[in-house]
Scaffold this motif. Structure first.
Motif, short mmCIF file in Angstrom:
data_model
loop_
_atom_site.label_atom_id
_atom_site.label_comp_id
_atom_site.label_asym_id
_atom_site.label_seq_id
_atom_site.Cartn_x
_atom_site.Cartn_y
_atom_site.Cartn_z
N PHE A 48 -0.82 10.46 2.82
CA PHE A 48 -1.25 11.40 1.79
C PHE A 48 -2.08 10.74 0.69
O PHE A 48 -2.47 11.39 -0.27
N LEU A 49 -2.35 9.44 0.83
CA LEU A 49 -3.18 8.76 -0.15
C LEU A 49 -4.62 9.26 -0.07
O LEU A 49 -5.06 9.74 0.97
N THR A 50 -5.34 9.10 -1.17
CA THR A 50 -6.77 9.40 -1.14
C THR A 50 -7.41 8.48 -0.11
O THR A 50 -7.22 7.26 -0.18
N PRO A 51 -8.12 9.05 0.87
CA PRO A 51 -8.73 8.20 1.90
C PRO A 51 -9.57 7.08 1.28
O PRO A 51 -10.31 7.29 0.32
N GLY A 52 -9.38 5.88 1.82
CA GLY A 52 -10.10 4.72 1.33
C GLY A 52 -9.35 3.90 0.29
O GLY A 52 -9.77 2.81 -0.07
N THR A 53 -8.21 4.42 -0.20
CA THR A 53 -7.44 3.69 -1.21
C THR A 53 -6.25 2.93 -0.62
O THR A 53 -5.53 2.25 -1.35
N GLU A 54 -6.04 3.04 0.67
CA GLU A 54 -4.85 2.44 1.30
C GLU A 54 -4.74 0.94 1.03
O GLU A 54 -3.65 0.44 0.71
N SER A 55 -5.85 0.22 1.13
CA SER A 55 -5.82 -1.22 0.90
C SER A 55 -5.46 -1.54 -0.55
O SER A 55 -4.65 -2.43 -0.83
N ALA A 56 -6.05 -0.82 -1.49
CA ALA A 56 -5.77 -1.03 -2.92
C ALA A 56 -4.30 -0.73 -3.22
O ALA A 56 -3.66 -1.46 -4.00
N VAL A 57 -3.75 0.31 -2.61
CA VAL A 57 -2.34 0.65 -2.81
C VAL A 57 -1.46 -0.49 -2.29
O VAL A 57 -0.53 -0.93 -2.97
N MET A 58 -1.74 -0.98 -1.11
CA MET A 58 -0.94 -2.07 -0.54
C MET A 58 -1.00 -3.31 -1.42
O MET A 58 0.03 -3.95 -1.68
N ARG A 59 -2.18 -3.66 -1.88
CA ARG A 59 -2.33 -4.84 -2.75
C ARG A 59 -1.58 -4.64 -4.07
O ARG A 59 -0.89 -5.54 -4.55
N ASN A 60 -1.73 -3.46 -4.67
CA ASN A 60 -1.08 -3.20 -5.95
C ASN A 60 0.44 -3.20 -5.83
O ASN A 60 1.13 -3.79 -6.65
N LEU A 61 0.96 -2.54 -4.79
CA LEU A 61 2.41 -2.52 -4.63
C LEU A 61 2.95 -3.91 -4.33
O LEU A 61 4.00 -4.29 -4.84
N THR A 62 2.24 -4.67 -3.51
CA THR A 62 2.67 -6.04 -3.24
C THR A 62 2.71 -6.85 -4.53
O THR A 62 3.62 -7.66 -4.74
N GLY A 63 1.75 -6.61 -5.41
CA GLY A 63 1.74 -7.29 -6.70
C GLY A 63 2.92 -6.93 -7.59
O GLY A 63 3.25 -7.67 -8.51
N HIS A 64 3.58 -5.81 -7.30
CA HIS A 64 4.77 -5.40 -8.04
C HIS A 64 6.06 -5.87 -7.37
O HIS A 64 7.15 -5.55 -7.85
N LEU A 65 5.95 -6.62 -6.27
CA LEU A 65 7.14 -7.15 -5.59
C LEU A 65 7.42 -8.57 -6.04
O LEU A 65 6.50 -9.39 -6.19
N ASP A 66 8.70 -8.88 -6.21
CA ASP A 66 9.12 -10.28 -6.39
C ASP A 66 8.79 -11.04 -5.12
O ASP A 66 8.76 -10.45 -4.03
N ALA A 67 8.58 -12.36 -5.23
CA ALA A 67 8.41 -13.18 -4.03
C ALA A 67 9.65 -12.99 -3.15
O ALA A 67 10.77 -13.06 -3.64
N GLY A 68 9.44 -12.68 -1.89
CA GLY A 68 10.55 -12.41 -0.98
C GLY A 68 11.03 -10.98 -1.01
O GLY A 68 11.89 -10.60 -0.22
N GLY A 69 10.48 -10.14 -1.91
CA GLY A 69 10.86 -8.74 -2.00
C GLY A 69 10.34 -7.96 -0.80
O GLY A 69 9.49 -8.43 -0.05
N VAL A 70 10.87 -6.75 -0.62
CA VAL A 70 10.50 -5.96 0.55
C VAL A 70 9.82 -4.65 0.16
O VAL A 70 10.15 -4.04 -0.87
N LEU A 71 8.89 -4.24 1.00
CA LEU A 71 8.23 -2.95 0.90
C LEU A 71 8.63 -2.16 2.14
O LEU A 71 8.43 -2.64 3.26
N VAL A 72 9.22 -0.99 1.95
CA VAL A 72 9.66 -0.16 3.05
C VAL A 72 8.86 1.14 2.99
O VAL A 72 8.81 1.79 1.93
N ALA A 73 8.24 1.50 4.10
CA ALA A 73 7.44 2.72 4.14
C ALA A 73 7.69 3.46 5.44
O ALA A 73 7.75 2.85 6.50
N GLY A 74 7.81 4.76 5.33
CA GLY A 74 7.95 5.61 6.51
C GLY A 74 6.86 6.65 6.51
O GLY A 74 6.55 7.23 5.47
N PHE A 75 6.25 6.84 7.66
CA PHE A 75 5.23 7.88 7.76
C PHE A 75 5.07 8.35 9.19
O PHE A 75 5.38 7.64 10.14
N GLN A 76 4.57 9.58 9.29
CA GLN A 76 4.35 10.22 10.57
C GLN A 76 3.13 9.62 11.26
O GLN A 76 2.13 9.30 10.61
#
Length: 128
Positions: A48-76
């Protein structure tokens, strides 16, 4: 803490979980001023992200993770839609490593051909 660009979604979220902080913002650019052990993107966020922003979202969310932290995502998974291969590539480019994948939030085993995927990636301790 929760983030969504849609104010109406946040009205519902605030009603269901009034003790949490809810922020109206774009995941591609939000700065929460802190990091987390885990970030969860439930509810098909990636498709449901604005097309073309997926990479920026992944980079930004990763930047909000502690080293060793996890990102969990579910999608159809839909034919001709956003793919796991693309998701894993964006995750790797952002500094994440796949550690688990299931076909449901209840952790049913993943098999090729499933129509839904829940992926857990860990932020690498150093470098992308």
């Amino acid at each position: 803490m929760g983030v969504d660009l849609d104010d109406e979604m946040l009205v519902t979220a605030r009603r269901k979980s009034p003790d949490l902080v809810w922020i109206t913002a774009d995941l591609a650019s939000v700065d929460l001023g802190r990091s987390f052990d885990a970030i969860v993107m439930a509810g098909n966020v990636m498709i449901f992200l604005t097309p073309g922003t997926e990479s920026a979202v992944m980079r930004n969310l990763t930047g909000h993770l502690d080293a060793g932290g996890v990102l969990v995502a579910g999608f159809q998974l839909r034919p001709n839609g956003f793919t796991l291969k693309e998701y894993d590539r964006l995750a790797s480019n952002a500094g994440l490593t796949l550690i688990e994948r299931w076909s449901t939030w209840e952790q049913a085993p993943w098999t090729a051909g499933d129509v839904y995927a829940v992926s857990m990636h860990r932020r690498r301790l150093s470098g992308p």
